[in-house]
Every structure is written in structure tokens, then in C-alpha cells.
Design a protein around this motif. Structure first.
Motif, short mmCIF file in Angstrom:
data_model
loop_
_atom_site.label_atom_id
_atom_site.label_comp_id
_atom_site.label_asym_id
_atom_site.label_seq_id
_atom_site.Cartn_x
_atom_site.Cartn_y
_atom_site.Cartn_z
N GLN A 247 -0.65 3.38 0.25
CA GLN A 247 0.34 2.30 0.15
C GLN A 247 0.84 1.85 1.50
O GLN A 247 1.43 0.78 1.63
N ALA A 248 0.65 2.70 2.51
CA ALA A 248 1.24 2.39 3.82
C ALA A 248 0.23 1.90 4.84
O ALA A 248 0.61 1.38 5.89
N THR A 249 -1.08 2.03 4.54
CA THR A 249 -2.08 1.74 5.58
C THR A 249 -1.96 0.33 6.13
O THR A 249 -2.12 0.13 7.34
N GLY A 250 -1.64 -0.63 5.26
CA GLY A 250 -1.52 -2.02 5.72
C GLY A 250 -0.48 -2.14 6.83
O GLY A 250 -0.69 -2.86 7.83
N PHE A 251 0.62 -1.43 6.66
CA PHE A 251 1.69 -1.50 7.68
C PHE A 251 1.24 -0.84 8.98
O PHE A 251 1.57 -1.31 10.07
N TYR A 252 0.50 0.28 8.86
CA TYR A 252 0.03 0.96 10.08
C TYR A 252 -1.00 0.13 10.83
O TYR A 252 -0.99 0.07 12.05
#
Ligand SMILES: Nc1ncnc2c1ncn2[C@@H]1O[C@H](COP(=O)(O)OP(=O)(O)OP(=O)(O)O)[C@@H](O)[C@H]1O
Length: 276
Positions: A247-252
Motif C-alpha cells: 500500500q505504501a510503495t507508490g509513496f516511496y
């Protein structure tokens, strides 16, 4: 410089190396969600990060960060930022909590933005992220009059209405000479958890096309995921789960690209400074 009443010249904040504004033009596209998660991602990637909630009329950062303590005011009226999830944050919501609408005139707004920049004990920061309010450029003008900005990030959904407003935001930043370091497409698509079909609720790819058209880097797209909204509502943004969390990869990914762009922009600003 012309004589007479000179415009106030922006002055760098000692100890703060890069200041980045996050804007959208249109409200409700997930600008605060992106600002908060990018800030957390940058901090998890080893950067020292501060976050200013510059949305004075509708501060959402306290809810999304799960922080509400009133900041302490020390000697010389220096405000101590809240420290939550590894970030230093300031918001009008910490000072005037509750649902009361704040009524204030433009000069007061300007004063608050100046205080958030100059009167908060930010210490040493690699990044100070400023979550702008939606709409007009009042806060942006206050910002650029107070400090030199490294650049801006524009958030848009792929829908035509959101992109129309994103283009306005791009023009606004151009008018005040702020480099747009990149565009993030938010709520890009939705993967059905049952059938795994990808549904483009707000269309798809529009922000990337707009970025190309304006010759601005595309920082990536963030999926529409219920966990992102839940994390925001609970004060536990998904980026806290780290870069490996799906769920967080896009932000990273966006944070990595932003770091490269911001480093380059800061380096060229230093060059200009040394030559002139
Ligand atoms: N990628 C996403 N997936 C699911 N929900 C999201 C996503 N991005 C944002 N949201 C949700 O959408 C709502 C609006 O987001 P947010 O408050 O960040 O928007 P905003 O553009 O900052 O709004 P405004 O500036 O108008 O207050 C929130 O409930 C948020 O949790």
C-alpha cells in the motif's frame, strides 16, 4: 533593486536545507494524504523532515498524523513543533483545535505562515514539506515572500476536472517563479480485491500526460486503496509500514524521485547563489 518600498526578500531558514510546497489547485484530490505520506516516506528513507500544515481554514494534518498536543511556546516566543511518527509538524489545528471555523483576514493568514516558518524550532532539517490549502495562491505568495522554496509538487487525480485545476496550480507556481519538481497522480486506479480487475475510477494516465505536456517530471501514481483512507482517518498513514508494504510503495517511489529532483534543484540554486 528599485528604490522605494522594496518587496520583502525571502530569507533562508538556518538549518533547513530544502523547502517543498505540495499543492493541487482542486480540493479533495488527496493533497494532504500525499504530503503526509511523502513526508513520512522521506523520513523513513533517512531524511530529517518537518511538515507545515498551511491549510489554516481546514487543517487536516493533526487528524492524519494522529497528533493533537498544543505545542509549547518557549523563550523568545519560539514554538516547539509536535514530534510524531518521526516528523516535526505544526498546524493551526494544534493551536485552535475543534471544528470552529477560523475567520481571519489576509494579513493574519500571512502572519501565521511567517510564524510557522520562522518562529518554530525546526532545528536541522533536510526537508520541510508545506501542505498548501486548495485554491488560490494567497499562502503561496506568503511563502515565497518569506523563504526561498526549493520547489513544488502538484497532486492531481487523473480526471479532467482535477487536471484542469492542476494546470492552474502549475501556472500559479510559474508566476511566482517556483519550480515544479513533479506531478503525482493520486487515486490513479482501483484494483478490485475480489476479482482483481483494475478499475480506473477517475480515469488513468492524465497526470502523466499533463506532466509531459508541461515538461515536468512525473513522480508516479498512487492507487485508490481503502487502506490509504483508513490510515489517514486513524492517524497512522500507510507509509509508516515502510517501502515494502504494497500500500505504501507508490509513496516511496514518488519520495525517491522527489529527492533526486530536489537535490538537483537545490544544487543549481547554490550554483546561482555562488556565481551572483
Ligand atoms: N489514494 C487514496 N486512496 C484512498 N483514499 C484516499 C487516497 N488519497 C486520499 N484519500 C482519501 O480522500 C480524502 C481526501 O483526501 P485529502 O484530505 O488528503 O485531500 P486534500 O486534497 O488534501 O483535500 P483538501 O485540501 O480539500 O482538504 C481523505 O479521506 C483521504 O483519506
Amino acid at each position: 533593486m528599485a528604490h522605494g518600498h522594496a518587496m520583502p526578500q525571502p530569507v533562508a531558514l538556518p538549518g533547513v536545507s530544502k523547502i517543498i510546497a505540495v499543492g493541487s489547485g482542486k480540493g479533495g484530490v488527496g493533497k494532504t494524504t500525499v504530503a503526509v505520506n511523502l513526508a513520512i516516506a522521506l523520513s523513513k528513507l533517512g531524511q530529517r523532515v518537518g511538515l507545515i500544515d498551511a491549510d489554516i481554514y481546514g487543517p487536516n494534518v493533526p487528524l492524519m498524523m494522529g497528533s493533537s498536543q498544543s505545542p509549547k511556546v518557549g523563550a523568545g516566543n519560539i514554538i516547539e513543533p509536535n514530534e510524531t511518527h518521526g516528523l516535526k509538524t505544526i498546524s493551526i489545528g494544534y493551536i485552535s483545535p475543534g471544528d470552529k471555523p477560523l475567520v481571519m483576514r489576509g494579513p493574519m493568514l500571512h502572519q501565521i505562515i511567517r510564524q510557522f516558518l520562522q518562529q518554530v524550532n525546526w532545528g536541522e532539517l533536510d526537508y520541510l514539506i508545506v501542505d498548501l490549502p486548495p485554491g488560490t495562491g494567497d499562502v503561496v505568495i506568503s511563502l515565497v515572500q518569506t523563504v526561498p522554496l526549493t520547489g513544488a509538487v502538484v497532486v492531481s487525480t487523473p480526471s479532467d476536472v482535477s487536471l484542469q485545476d492542476a494546470r492552474k496550480a502549475l501556472e500559479m507556481f510559474a508566476q511566482v517563479n517556483v519550480e515544479v519538481l513533479g506531478i503525482v497522480e493520486n487515486m490513479s486506479h482501483f484494483t478490485c480485491p475480489h476479482c482483481h480487475e483494475v478499475i480506473d475510477i477517475f480515469s488513468k494516465g492524465g497526470a502523466e500526460r499533463t506532466a509531459k505536456q508541461f515538461n515536468i517530471p512525473f513522480l508516479g501514481s498512487i492507487e485508490l486503496i481503502p487502506a490509504i483512507r483508513e490510515g489517514g482517518d486513524k492517524g497512522l498513514p500507510v507509509a509508516l509500514a515502510g517501502p515494502k508494504s504494497p500500500q505504501a510503495t507508490g509513496f516511496y517511489d514518488a519520495a525517491q524521485k522527489l529527492m533526486e529532483r530536489a537535490e538537483a534543484a537545490a544544487a543549481s540554486a547554490r550554483d546561482v547563489f555562488e556565481i551572483s
